[in-house]
Design a protein around this motif. Structure first.
Motif, PDB file in Angstrom:
ATOM      1  N   UNK A 198       1.043  -1.186   0.053  1.00 21.53           N
ATOM      2  CA  UNK A 198       0.029   0.154  -0.031  1.00 21.53           C
ATOM      3  C   UNK A 198       0.950   1.461   0.067  1.00 21.53           C
ATOM      4  N   UNK A 199       0.274   2.301  -0.748  1.00 19.21           N
ATOM      5  CA  UNK A 199       1.178   3.410  -0.634  1.00 19.21           C
ATOM      6  C   UNK A 199       2.283   3.950  -1.577  1.00 19.21           C
ATOM      7  N   UNK A 200       2.674   2.817  -2.422  1.00 19.79           N
ATOM      8  CA  UNK A 200       3.683   2.949  -3.339  1.00 19.79           C
ATOM      9  C   UNK A 200       2.840   3.848  -4.680  1.00 19.79           C
ATOM     10  N   UNK A 201       3.741   4.508  -5.241  1.00 20.74           N
ATOM     11  CA  UNK A 201       3.249   5.244  -6.421  1.00 20.74           C
ATOM     12  C   UNK A 201       2.441   4.463  -7.752  1.00 20.74           C
ATOM     13  N   UNK A 202       1.731   5.259  -8.112  1.00 23.83           N
ATOM     14  CA  UNK A 202       1.007   4.604  -9.227  1.00 23.83           C
ATOM     15  C   UNK A 202       1.670   4.005 -10.351  1.00 23.83           C
ATOM     16  N   UNK A 203       2.943   4.476 -10.693  1.00 27.26           N
ATOM     17  CA  UNK A 203       3.897   3.898 -11.543  1.00 27.26           C
ATOM     18  C   UNK A 203       4.661   3.020 -11.401  1.00 27.26           C
ATOM     19  N   UNK A 204       4.480   2.401  -9.903  1.00 26.16           N
ATOM     20  CA  UNK A 204       5.342   1.176  -9.396  1.00 26.16           C
ATOM     21  C   UNK A 204       5.177   0.027 -10.097  1.00 26.16           C
ATOM     22  N   UNK A 205       6.054  -0.807 -10.374  1.00 27.09           N
ATOM     23  CA  UNK A 205       6.260  -1.984 -10.849  1.00 27.09           C
ATOM     24  C   UNK A 205       5.038  -3.003 -10.480  1.00 27.09           C
ATOM     25  N   UNK A 206       4.974  -2.902  -9.149  1.00 28.81           N
ATOM     26  CA  UNK A 206       3.971  -3.678  -8.466  1.00 28.81           C
ATOM     27  C   UNK A 206       2.539  -3.763  -9.046  1.00 28.81           C
ATOM     28  N   UNK A 207       2.167  -2.224  -9.605  1.00 31.96           N
ATOM     29  CA  UNK A 207       1.091  -2.243 -10.080  1.00 31.96           C
ATOM     30  C   UNK A 207       0.858  -2.558 -11.464  1.00 31.96           C
ATOM     31  N   UNK A 208       1.872  -2.952 -12.141  1.00 34.56           N
ATOM     32  CA  UNK A 208       2.125  -3.222 -13.643  1.00 34.56           C
ATOM     33  C   UNK A 208       1.108  -4.665 -13.839  1.00 34.56           C
ATOM     34  N   UNK A 209       0.117  -4.272 -14.663  1.00 35.91           N
ATOM     35  CA  UNK A 209      -1.106  -5.586 -15.046  1.00 35.91           C
ATOM     36  C   UNK A 209      -0.453  -6.658 -15.501  1.00 35.91           C
ATOM     37  N   UNK A 210       0.510  -6.701 -16.641  1.00 33.88           N
ATOM     38  CA  UNK A 210       0.719  -7.810 -17.270  1.00 33.88           C
ATOM     39  C   UNK A 210       1.647  -8.653 -16.405  1.00 33.88           C
ATOM     40  N   UNK A 211       2.603  -7.836 -15.744  1.00 27.69           N
ATOM     41  CA  UNK A 211       3.518  -8.664 -14.782  1.00 27.69           C
ATOM     42  C   UNK A 211       2.890  -9.417 -13.856  1.00 27.69           C
ATOM     43  N   UNK A 212       1.812  -8.850 -13.192  1.00 31.39           N
ATOM     44  CA  UNK A 212       0.837  -9.428 -11.990  1.00 31.39           C
ATOM     45  C   UNK A 212       0.023 -10.620 -12.558  1.00 31.39           C
ATOM     46  N   UNK A 213      -0.332 -10.676 -13.718  1.00 31.84           N
ATOM     47  CA  UNK A 213      -0.998 -11.727 -14.347  1.00 31.84           C
ATOM     48  C   UNK A 213      -0.215 -12.755 -14.647  1.00 31.84           C
ATOM     49  N   UNK A 214       1.286 -12.481 -15.170  1.00 25.03           N
ATOM     50  CA  UNK A 214       2.120 -13.517 -15.424  1.00 25.03           C
ATOM     51  C   UNK A 214       2.440 -14.131 -14.136  1.00 25.03           C
ATOM     52  N   UNK A 215       2.672 -13.368 -13.102  1.00 24.80           N
ATOM     53  CA  UNK A 215       3.135 -14.245 -11.807  1.00 24.80           C
ATOM     54  C   UNK A 215       1.930 -15.002 -11.229  1.00 24.80           C
ATOM     55  N   UNK A 216       0.585 -14.720 -11.591  1.00 24.77           N
ATOM     56  CA  UNK A 216      -0.763 -15.394 -11.271  1.00 24.77           C
ATOM     57  C   UNK A 216      -0.757 -16.574 -12.021  1.00 24.77           C
ATOM     58  N   UNK A 217      -0.041 -16.702 -13.258  1.00 26.00           N
ATOM     59  CA  UNK A 217       0.037 -17.836 -14.002  1.00 26.00           C
ATOM     60  C   UNK A 217      -0.974 -17.492 -15.092  1.00 26.00           C
ATOM     61  N   UNK A 218      -1.663 -16.509 -15.397  1.00 29.08           N
ATOM     62  CA  UNK A 218      -2.698 -16.238 -16.394  1.00 29.08           C
ATOM     63  C   UNK A 218      -1.821 -15.620 -17.759  1.00 29.08           C
ATOM     64  N   UNK A 219      -1.320 -16.475 -18.355  1.00 38.82           N
ATOM     65  CA  UNK A 219      -0.504 -16.338 -19.629  1.00 38.82           C
ATOM     66  C   UNK A 219      -1.090 -15.387 -20.656  1.00 38.82           C
ATOM     67  N   UNK A 220      -2.258 -15.842 -21.192  1.00 40.89           N
ATOM     68  CA  UNK A 220      -2.807 -15.177 -22.468  1.00 40.89           C
ATOM     69  C   UNK A 220      -3.381 -13.973 -21.811  1.00 40.89           C
ATOM     70  N   UNK A 221      -3.959 -13.803 -20.884  1.00 34.34           N
ATOM     71  CA  UNK A 221      -4.390 -12.465 -20.437  1.00 34.34           C
ATOM     72  C   UNK A 221      -2.865 -11.398 -20.213  1.00 34.34           C
ATOM     73  N   UNK A 222      -1.937 -12.133 -19.594  1.00 36.38           N
ATOM     74  CA  UNK A 222      -0.643 -11.133 -19.545  1.00 36.38           C
ATOM     75  C   UNK A 222      -0.201 -10.847 -20.883  1.00 36.38           C
ATOM     76  N   UNK A 223      -0.166 -11.639 -21.866  1.00 31.05           N
ATOM     77  CA  UNK A 223       0.310 -11.337 -23.251  1.00 31.05           C
ATOM     78  C   UNK A 223      -0.577 -10.399 -23.840  1.00 31.05           C
ATOM     79  N   UNK A 224      -1.910 -10.228 -23.822  1.00 36.94           N
ATOM     80  CA  UNK A 224      -2.600  -9.340 -24.355  1.00 36.94           C
ATOM     81  C   UNK A 224      -2.514  -8.065 -23.727  1.00 36.94           C
ATOM     82  N   UNK A 225      -2.335  -8.168 -22.374  1.00 33.33           N
ATOM     83  CA  UNK A 225      -2.362  -7.008 -21.507  1.00 33.33           C
ATOM     84  C   UNK A 225      -0.760  -6.242 -22.130  1.00 33.33           C
ATOM     85  N   UNK A 226       0.306  -7.206 -22.031  1.00 39.00           N
ATOM     86  CA  UNK A 226       1.504  -6.441 -22.519  1.00 39.00           C
ATOM     87  C   UNK A 226       1.424  -5.710 -24.057  1.00 39.00           C
TER      88      UNK A 226
END
Length: 765
Positions: A661-689
Motif C-alpha cells: 500500500x502507498x506506493x506510486x501509481x507508476x510502481x512496478x508492483x502495479x503493472x498488470x501484465x506482470x501481475x497476471x504472469x505471476x498468477x499464471x494467467x499467460x494469455x491475459x498477460x500477453x494481451x495486456x502486455x
C-alpha cells in the motif's frame, strides 16, 4: 595398478593406499595416481615420492558422496568444486576401495557430529595444563584403539545377527522335511542347541550394545578434553613462534640501521616497483605465507614494533607491507564498531509465489530473424502461442536492479571500517555478490515502461531505502538511488546493450555505479562485466560472467582490479572464478581477493610481493604474493525451498513484487501484465502486455507532436521532431567524478509518499 598396502577392509582411522586411475581431462583421459585414505581424508599424488611435499588434492569424506558407475568406475564428490572420477583395475579392487571409503566416511561423519556437540559435558577447568604432549598422544592412541574395538564389536554384532538368522532358517527348513527315526531326533537336538546359541548370542549382543552406548557417552568427554589440550598446545606454539619472529625482526632492524640508505635500496629492489602490482592477469600466483620458510620474514610482528622500528629501519617498510592499521590475521569484520541491535520488520514478507508453468523452451521461432540485432528492440511476448515460449520472469528490470542490494550488509560493514583498504575489500565483495543471483536465472525481466518506478523501502529491517525510475526508453536506461541510515549511498544509471549471435546472447551493461561513504568521504566507482547466456537455440540455458572490473576510490586513489574468468571446458581452475588485488595509490598490493561469483569470496593480507617464478603467458613474469591465511568476506545465501519452481528467485526476489500500500501509481508492483504472469494467467498477460506497449507508443507520438509544435520553422528544418521527455524523480546532469551525463535523484519521492500526493505521476498502466 598395484595392490594397495592394506588390501583388506580397514577402519577409517588407518591408512589405505594404492594406485587408482583418475580422470584428468578430455585430452589425457584417465591417468594413474597414488591415492592415500587416512583419518577421513582422501588425498592423491602423481607419484609416491610426492607424498612428502606435494599433495595434488584432498576431499573430506565426512561431507562427500560416493557413487558407483559400473564394474570398475566410481565417483567421489563433496557437492562443490571437487569431484573425482576414478577407475580401478578390476571389480574386486574397486570393491575394496568402496568398502574402505564407506567405512572412512561413516567414521569421519560420526567424529564431525561429535565435535560439533555442545561443550556442556566438558568443563574447561578439567583440561590438563601441563605435560600435554605425551599425555595427548597417549589419550589419542587410547581413543583410536577404543574406537577400533567398538567398530569391531559393531561388525560382530551385525555378523552374528546375520548368520544366526540364516542358521535358524536352515534348521527350520530341515525340520519341515518331517524326517523320522534317528535323523529326526538328531535334527531336533541340533535345533534345541541352535535355540540355546541364539539366546546366548542375543544376551551377548545386548551386553555389547550397552557397552557401546557407555563407550560412546564417555568418548565425547575424552574427545573434548583432548581437543582442549590440543588447542592449548597450538596457542603455546603460536606464541613461541611469534616471539621468535619478533626477535628475528629486531635483529634485522638492528643490522639495517647500520647501513640505512643502502639497506633501504636493496630491500626495495627485491619487491615490485611502483605500479608493477597493478599488472594483474592469469599469471598471478597467490601463496600462503606459512607454506614455506623463505629467507625473509613474511609473518607480521607485534603491531607496536612497526611504530618503534619505522624510524630506525626505513627499508623494513617495503618488506613488511604496513597499512593504515596494525597487521593481524583478524577478519575485516573485527574492525567494525559493535553492531546495532537488529530492527524488527514492519511486516512478514512472503516466501512463495505461484509455481512457474512447465513449458518447453524453444526460442528459434522468435530468434531466427533476430541474429545480430539489438535485443532491446525485439518485442518478446510473455508466451508465444505456437511454441509455448516461457521467456520472461515476473519481475521488471527495475526490480532486478534492486536485487543488487541482496547483500547490503557488506556496505554496512564497509561503512564501519577505519582503513580505506579494508573498506575496499568489502566494496569489491559487494560488487561480486551482485552476480550471485544470476547463476540459475535464465528468464528475461520485463522491460520497464518509460516513467515506470520501483521503490524498495527496507528502512526498518535493513536501514536503507531504494528508488528506481526508467528515465529513457531507446536506449533503455534506468536510474537507481539508495540511501542508507548506516552511512552509505549507492547510485547508478544502467543502460543495457545486447547482441544475439545465434548460439549465445551477450548482455553488456553500460554505466557507472557509485558508492559514497559518509565516514572518510570515500567515493568508489566501478562498472559491470558482460553477461553471456549460452545454448540459446539447443541445450540447457546457462549463464556466465566474464570481464574485468576496476573499483576505484577517488578520494584516496586506492584501486581493486577484479577479473572474472570466462568458463572453459579445458581449464583446470574452478568454474566462475574471480580474483582481485587491492592496491594503494602507489600500486602497492595490500590484499588479494579470490573466490567464485556464485558462491563466496575470501581475502588474504599481502605480506610480500615480488616478480619472479616461471614465465606466464606472453613472456610475462608471474607476480608472487605471499599472504596470511585467507578469511571469508562473503558467502551466497542458500536459495529458498522450492526455488526451482519459482524461477530460482532468492528470498529477496520473492518479496520484490509483493503488493504494498502507498506506493506510486507508476510502481512496478502495479503493472498488470506482470501481475497476471505471476498468477499464471499467460494469455491475459500477453494481451495486456501488447496493450501497454501500444499505449506507450501512442504517448511517445503525442510528445513528438508537442515538441514539433513548439519548435520554430528554422529549428524544424534541422531535423525531425525529438522526444522532450524528462524524468520525474531524477534530473539529467554531468557527473563531477566521471564526466558522464547521468540522471541523479533530485528528491521529493519519499515526501510525496508520506503525503500521498501522486498528482504529477503519469498514467502509464
Amino acid at each position: 595398478m598395484t595392490e594397495p598396502k592394506t588390501p583388506t577392509s580397514t577402519p577409517a582411522g588407518d591408512t589405505y593406499k594404492g594406485w587408482v586411475f583418475k580422470w584428468t581431462n578430455y585430452i589425457k583421459g584417465y591417468q594413474r595416481r597414488w591415492f592415500v585414505l587416512s583419518n577421513g581424508l582422501l588425498s592423491y599424488y602423481r607419484t609416491q615420492a610426492e607424498m612428502g611435499h606435494t599433495c595434488r588434492g584432498t576431499i573430506n569424506l565426512a561431507t562427500a558422496t560416493i557413487t558407483v558407475d559400473d564394474a570398475c568406475n566410481f565417483v567421489i564428490s563433496n557437492g562443490g568444486a571437487q569431484t573425482y572420477h576414478l577407475k580401478a583395475s578390476c571389480e574386486v579392487e574397486r570393491q575394496r576401495w568402496i568398502t574402505a571409503l564407506e567405512l572412512a566416511k561413516a567414521k569421519a561423519a560420526r567424529m564431525q557430529a561429535e565435535s560439533d556437540d555442545s561443550g556442556d559435558d566438558f568443563s574447561p577447568t578439567t583440561a590438563p595444563g601441563q605435560g600435554g604432549g605425551s599425555q595427548n598422544s597417549e589419550v589419542q592412541s587410547a581413543l583410536r584403539t577404543l574406537g577400533s574395538k567398538v567398530e569391531d564389536l559393531s561388525t560382530c554384532n551385525d555378523l552374528i545377527s546375520k548368520h544366526g538368522s540364516a542358521l535358524q532358517r536352515s534348521l527350520s527348513e530341515l525340520d519341515s522335511l518331517r524326517l523320522t527315526g534317528e535323523a529326526g531326533d538328531k535334527i531336533r537336538q541340533v535345533t534345541e542347541r541352535a535355540t540355546l546359541f541364539r539366546i546366548t548370542s542375543n544376551a551377548m549382543i545386548n551386553a555389547c550394545r550397552d557397552f557401546l552406548t557407555l563407550a560412546q557417552a564417555h568418548s565425547k568427554r575424552w574427545q573434548k578434553a583432548l581437543q582442549a589440550e590440543r588447542d592449548q598446545r597450538v596457542r603455546l606454539e603460536e606464541t613461541l613462534e611469534q616471539l621468535a619472529k619478533q626477535h628475528n625482526h629486531l635483529e634485522r632492524a638492528f643490522r639495517g640501521a647500520a647501513q640505512a640508505n643502502a639497506s633501504s635500496d636493496n630491500k626495495s629492489a627485491s619487491g615490485p616497483g611502483k605500479g608493477e602490482a597493478s599488472d594483474e592477469d592469469d599469471d598471478n600466483e597467490f601463496f600462503d605465507a606459512m607454506e614455506e620458510a623463505p629467507e625473509f620474514i613474511t609473518v607480521p610482528a607485534d603491531p607496536q614494533f612497526h611504530k618503534r622500528s619505522s624510524s630506525n629501519a626505513s627499508g623494513l617498510n617495503s618488506e613488511m607491507c604496513p597499512d593504515d592499521q596494525s597487521l593481524n590475521e583478524e577478519p575485516l569484520a573485527m574492525n567494525q564498531e559493535s553492531p546495532s541491535q537488529e530492527l524488527i520488520p514492519l511486516k512478514k514478507r512472503r516466501t512463495r509465489i505461484p509455481d512457474k508453468p512447465n513449458y518447453s523452451l524453444n526460442l528459434w521461432s522468435i530468434m531466427k530473424n533476430c541474429i545480430g540485432k539489438e535485443l532491446s528492440k525485439i518485442p518478446m511476448p510473455v508466451e508465444e502461442p505456437v511454441t509455448k515460449v516461457n521467456f520472461n520472469e515476473p519481475i521488471s528490470m527495475l526490480q532486478r536492479l534492486s536485487e543488487d542490494l541482496e547483500y547490503h550488509e557488506l556496505l554496512d560493514k564497509a561503512a564501519k571500517c577505519h582503513s580505506s583498504l579494508e573498506q575496499m575489500c568489502y566494496v569489491a565483495a559487494f560488487c561480486v555478490s551482485a552476480y550471485s543471483t544470476t547463476v540459475y536465472r535464465t528468464g528475461k525481466p520485463f522491460n520497464p515502461l518509460l516513467g515506470e518506478t520501483y521503490e524498495l523501502d527496507r528502512r526498518r529491517e535493513s536501514g536503507y531505502r531504494s528508488l528506481c525510475e526508467q528515465v529513457s526508453h531507446h536506449p533503455p536506461a534506468a536510474a537507481h538511488h539508495v540511501l542508507s541510515d548506516r552511512g552509505w549511498t549507492l547510485r547508478q544509471e544502467i543502460t543495457v546493450a545486447s547482441k544475439f549471435r545465434g548460439k549465445y546472447l551477450s548482455i553488456m551493461p553500460l554505466g557507472t555505479i557509485h558508492a559514497i561513504f559518509a565516514k572518510g568521504n570515500n567515493h568508489y566507482t566501478w562498472k559491470k562485466v558482460t553477461t553471456t547466456v549460452h545454448n540459446i537455440i539447443v541445450g540447457k540455458l546457462w549463464i556466465d560472467q566474464s570481464g574485468e572490473i576496476d573499483v576505484v576510490n577517488h578520494t584516496t586513489g586506492d584501486r581493486c582490479h577484479l577479473k572474472f574468468a570466462p568458463y572453459s571446458y579445458f581449464s583446470r581452475d574452478v568454474a566462475r572464478k574471480v580474483t582481485g588485488v587491492v592496491m594503494d595509490k602507489d600500486g602497492k598490493a595490500h590484499y588479494v581477493l579470490s573466490g567464485t561469483w556464485d558462491e563466496k569470496m575470501e581475502f588474504s593480507r599481502v605480506m610480500q610481493s615480488s616478480r619472479g617464478g616461471e614465465n606466464g603467458t606472453e613472456g610475462k613474469q608471474k607476480t608472487v604474493y605471499q599472504t596470511l591465511k585467507a578469511r571469508e568476506v562473503w558467502r551466497r545465501n542458500p536459495l529458498p525451498e522450492g526455488a526451482d519452481t519459482m524461477y530460482y528467485f532468492t528470498s529477496l526476489a520473492l518479496t520484490l513484487n509483493e503488493p504494498e500500500e502507498g506506493v506510486a501509481p507508476t510502481d512496478s508492483r502495479r503493472r498488470p501484465d506482470q501481475r497476471l504472469m505471476e498468477d499464471g494467467r499467460w494469455e491475459e498477460a500477453n494481451a495486456e502486455k501488447q496493450r501497454l506497449e501500444e499505449k506507450q507508443r501512442s504517448a511517445r507520438r503525442e510528445r513528438e507532436r508537442e515538441a514539433a509544435s513548439q519548435r520554430t520553422p528554422s529549428q524544424s528544418e534541422e531535423g525531425a521532431p525529438h522526444d522532450n521527455y524528462k524524468a520525474l524523480w531524477f534530473e539529467d546532469c554531468e557527473d563531477r567524478i566521471t564526466g558522464e551525463h547521468i540522471h541523479i535523484y533530485k528528491g521529493g519521492y519519499w515526501e510525496a509518499k508520506e503525503q500521498g500526493s501522486w498528482e504529477n505521476c503519469p498514467d502509464i498502466f
